[in-house]
Design a protein around this motif. Structure first.
Motif, PDB file in Angstrom:
ATOM      1  N   MET A  73       0.853  -1.163   0.000  1.00  0.00           N
ATOM      2  CA  MET A  73       0.000   0.000   0.000  1.00  0.00           C
ATOM      3  C   MET A  73       0.903   1.231   0.000  1.00  0.00           C
ATOM      4  O   MET A  73       1.759   1.376   0.872  1.00  0.00           O
ATOM      5  CB  MET A  73      -0.893  -0.047   1.242  1.00  0.00           C
ATOM      6  CG  MET A  73      -1.899   1.033   1.265  1.00  0.00           C
ATOM      7  SD  MET A  73      -3.051   0.936   2.648  1.00  0.00           S
ATOM      8  CE  MET A  73      -3.374  -0.770   2.798  1.00  0.00           C
ATOM      9  N   LYS A  74       0.669   2.094  -0.952  1.00  0.00           N
ATOM     10  CA  LYS A  74       1.544   3.259  -1.106  1.00  0.00           C
ATOM     11  C   LYS A  74       1.136   4.420  -0.212  1.00  0.00           C
ATOM     12  O   LYS A  74       1.988   5.112   0.318  1.00  0.00           O
ATOM     13  CB  LYS A  74       1.552   3.710  -2.568  1.00  0.00           C
ATOM     14  CG  LYS A  74       2.190   2.679  -3.483  1.00  0.00           C
ATOM     15  CD  LYS A  74       2.188   3.149  -4.912  1.00  0.00           C
ATOM     16  CE  LYS A  74       2.816   2.076  -5.788  1.00  0.00           C
ATOM     17  NZ  LYS A  74       2.862   2.444  -7.186  1.00  0.00           N
ATOM     18  N   ASP A  75      -0.166   4.662  -0.064  1.00  0.00           N
ATOM     19  CA  ASP A  75      -0.627   5.819   0.711  1.00  0.00           C
ATOM     20  C   ASP A  75      -1.516   5.347   1.864  1.00  0.00           C
ATOM     21  O   ASP A  75      -2.737   5.273   1.743  1.00  0.00           O
ATOM     22  CB  ASP A  75      -1.375   6.787  -0.195  1.00  0.00           C
ATOM     23  CG  ASP A  75      -1.636   8.127   0.470  1.00  0.00           C
ATOM     24  OD1 ASP A  75      -1.468   8.239   1.703  1.00  0.00           O
ATOM     25  OD2 ASP A  75      -2.002   9.066  -0.258  1.00  0.00           O
ATOM     26  N   VAL A  76      -0.893   5.056   2.981  1.00  0.00           N
ATOM     27  CA  VAL A  76      -1.603   4.525   4.141  1.00  0.00           C
ATOM     28  C   VAL A  76      -2.597   5.548   4.683  1.00  0.00           C
ATOM     29  O   VAL A  76      -3.724   5.198   5.071  1.00  0.00           O
ATOM     30  CB  VAL A  76      -0.608   4.091   5.248  1.00  0.00           C
ATOM     31  CG1 VAL A  76      -1.338   3.646   6.500  1.00  0.00           C
ATOM     32  CG2 VAL A  76       0.306   2.993   4.733  1.00  0.00           C
ATOM     33  N   GLU A  77      -2.231   6.795   4.706  1.00  0.00           N
ATOM     34  CA  GLU A  77      -3.108   7.840   5.239  1.00  0.00           C
ATOM     35  C   GLU A  77      -4.371   7.978   4.389  1.00  0.00           C
ATOM     36  O   GLU A  77      -5.483   8.104   4.918  1.00  0.00           O
ATOM     37  CB  GLU A  77      -2.377   9.183   5.317  1.00  0.00           C
ATOM     38  CG  GLU A  77      -3.186  10.292   5.956  1.00  0.00           C
ATOM     39  CD  GLU A  77      -3.590  10.003   7.400  1.00  0.00           C
ATOM     40  OE1 GLU A  77      -4.595  10.572   7.846  1.00  0.00           O
ATOM     41  OE2 GLU A  77      -2.913   9.220   8.086  1.00  0.00           O
ATOM     42  N   ALA A  78      -4.244   7.953   3.085  1.00  0.00           N
ATOM     43  CA  ALA A  78      -5.411   8.031   2.203  1.00  0.00           C
ATOM     44  C   ALA A  78      -6.310   6.809   2.408  1.00  0.00           C
ATOM     45  O   ALA A  78      -7.538   6.930   2.438  1.00  0.00           O
ATOM     46  CB  ALA A  78      -4.973   8.129   0.742  1.00  0.00           C
ATOM     47  N   PHE A  79      -5.695   5.643   2.569  1.00  0.00           N
ATOM     48  CA  PHE A  79      -6.469   4.427   2.823  1.00  0.00           C
ATOM     49  C   PHE A  79      -7.237   4.555   4.127  1.00  0.00           C
ATOM     50  O   PHE A  79      -8.417   4.217   4.205  1.00  0.00           O
ATOM     51  CB  PHE A  79      -5.543   3.210   2.873  1.00  0.00           C
ATOM     52  CG  PHE A  79      -6.235   1.955   3.293  1.00  0.00           C
ATOM     53  CD1 PHE A  79      -7.026   1.258   2.393  1.00  0.00           C
ATOM     54  CD2 PHE A  79      -6.109   1.478   4.591  1.00  0.00           C
ATOM     55  CE1 PHE A  79      -7.683   0.100   2.790  1.00  0.00           C
ATOM     56  CE2 PHE A  79      -6.758   0.321   4.986  1.00  0.00           C
ATOM     57  CZ  PHE A  79      -7.546  -0.369   4.082  1.00  0.00           C
ATOM     58  N   ARG A  80      -6.590   5.048   5.164  1.00  0.00           N
ATOM     59  CA  ARG A  80      -7.235   5.211   6.471  1.00  0.00           C
ATOM     60  C   ARG A  80      -8.431   6.149   6.369  1.00  0.00           C
ATOM     61  O   ARG A  80      -9.513   5.863   6.878  1.00  0.00           O
ATOM     62  CB  ARG A  80      -6.230   5.746   7.491  1.00  0.00           C
ATOM     63  CG  ARG A  80      -6.777   5.806   8.909  1.00  0.00           C
ATOM     64  CD  ARG A  80      -5.814   6.473   9.866  1.00  0.00           C
ATOM     65  NE  ARG A  80      -5.652   7.895   9.611  1.00  0.00           N
ATOM     66  CZ  ARG A  80      -6.560   8.825   9.940  1.00  0.00           C
ATOM     67  NH1 ARG A  80      -7.682   8.484  10.510  1.00  0.00           N
ATOM     68  NH2 ARG A  80      -6.343  10.097   9.692  1.00  0.00           N
ATOM     69  N   LYS A  81      -8.256   7.278   5.674  1.00  0.00           N
ATOM     70  CA  LYS A  81      -9.352   8.243   5.513  1.00  0.00           C
ATOM     71  C   LYS A  81     -10.513   7.624   4.732  1.00  0.00           C
ATOM     72  O   LYS A  81     -11.673   7.800   5.093  1.00  0.00           O
ATOM     73  CB  LYS A  81      -8.856   9.499   4.809  1.00  0.00           C
ATOM     74  CG  LYS A  81      -7.999  10.373   5.683  1.00  0.00           C
ATOM     75  CD  LYS A  81      -7.533  11.603   4.941  1.00  0.00           C
ATOM     76  CE  LYS A  81      -6.609  12.433   5.798  1.00  0.00           C
ATOM     77  NZ  LYS A  81      -6.115  13.617   5.076  1.00  0.00           N
ATOM     78  N   ASP A  82     -10.201   6.905   3.673  1.00  0.00           N
ATOM     79  CA  ASP A  82     -11.243   6.256   2.873  1.00  0.00           C
ATOM     80  C   ASP A  82     -11.987   5.203   3.681  1.00  0.00           C
ATOM     81  O   ASP A  82     -13.210   5.056   3.576  1.00  0.00           O
ATOM     82  CB  ASP A  82     -10.650   5.619   1.613  1.00  0.00           C
ATOM     83  CG  ASP A  82     -10.202   6.641   0.587  1.00  0.00           C
ATOM     84  OD1 ASP A  82     -10.607   7.822   0.690  1.00  0.00           O
ATOM     85  OD2 ASP A  82      -9.461   6.259  -0.337  1.00  0.00           O
ATOM     86  N   LYS A  83     -11.253   4.466   4.504  1.00  0.00           N
ATOM     87  CA  LYS A  83     -11.864   3.430   5.332  1.00  0.00           C
ATOM     88  C   LYS A  83     -12.818   4.053   6.345  1.00  0.00           C
ATOM     89  O   LYS A  83     -13.945   3.574   6.522  1.00  0.00           O
ATOM     90  CB  LYS A  83     -10.782   2.627   6.046  1.00  0.00           C
ATOM     91  CG  LYS A  83     -11.320   1.530   6.930  1.00  0.00           C
ATOM     92  CD  LYS A  83     -10.198   0.776   7.613  1.00  0.00           C
ATOM     93  CE  LYS A  83     -10.743  -0.212   8.617  1.00  0.00           C
ATOM     94  NZ  LYS A  83      -9.681  -0.854   9.374  1.00  0.00           N
ATOM     95  N   ILE A  84     -12.409   5.127   6.986  1.00  0.00           N
ATOM     96  CA  ILE A  84     -13.259   5.811   7.961  1.00  0.00           C
ATOM     97  C   ILE A  84     -14.517   6.342   7.279  1.00  0.00           C
ATOM     98  O   ILE A  84     -15.628   6.195   7.790  1.00  0.00           O
ATOM     99  CB  ILE A  84     -12.483   6.942   8.676  1.00  0.00           C
ATOM    100  CG1 ILE A  84     -11.436   6.335   9.606  1.00  0.00           C
ATOM    101  CG2 ILE A  84     -13.433   7.857   9.452  1.00  0.00           C
ATOM    102  CD1 ILE A  84     -10.461   7.340  10.183  1.00  0.00           C
ATOM    103  N   GLU A  85     -14.346   6.938   6.114  1.00  0.00           N
ATOM    104  CA  GLU A  85     -15.490   7.467   5.362  1.00  0.00           C
ATOM    105  C   GLU A  85     -16.476   6.343   5.022  1.00  0.00           C
ATOM    106  O   GLU A  85     -17.687   6.493   5.171  1.00  0.00           O
ATOM    107  CB  GLU A  85     -15.010   8.148   4.086  1.00  0.00           C
ATOM    108  CG  GLU A  85     -16.126   8.739   3.248  1.00  0.00           C
ATOM    109  CD  GLU A  85     -15.616   9.378   1.975  1.00  0.00           C
ATOM    110  OE1 GLU A  85     -16.423   9.514   1.039  1.00  0.00           O
ATOM    111  OE2 GLU A  85     -14.426   9.743   1.904  1.00  0.00           O
TER     112      GLU A  85
END
Length: 64
Positions: A1-13
């Motif tokens: 996974m290249k962008d962990v922060e973007a993944f985290r935000k998408d998961k929360i959303e």
């Protein structure tokens, strides 16, 4: 996974989104689920109780 922060935000959303089941072709299935929920005499606990209460409330609100 290249962008962990973007993944985290998408998961929360995604987790915060409400669930909508459109009747469409599922009308009979939804009526059956409602009947089963309203006629159920089993006692639930924990996560199962929360899910049961949520679904029951959603079907009651839809009737109003």
């Amino acid at each position: 996974m290249k962008d962990v922060e973007a993944f985290r935000k998408d998961k929360i959303e995604l987790l915060e989104e409400g669930l909508v089941i459109d009747g469409g072709d599922n009308t009979e299935m939804l009526k059956t689920v409602k009947t089963i929920l309203f006629d159920c005499d089993k006692e639930f606990s924990g996560q199962d109780a929360l899910i049961y209460d949520y679904l029951y409330d959603q079907f009651e609100e839809a009737d109003e």
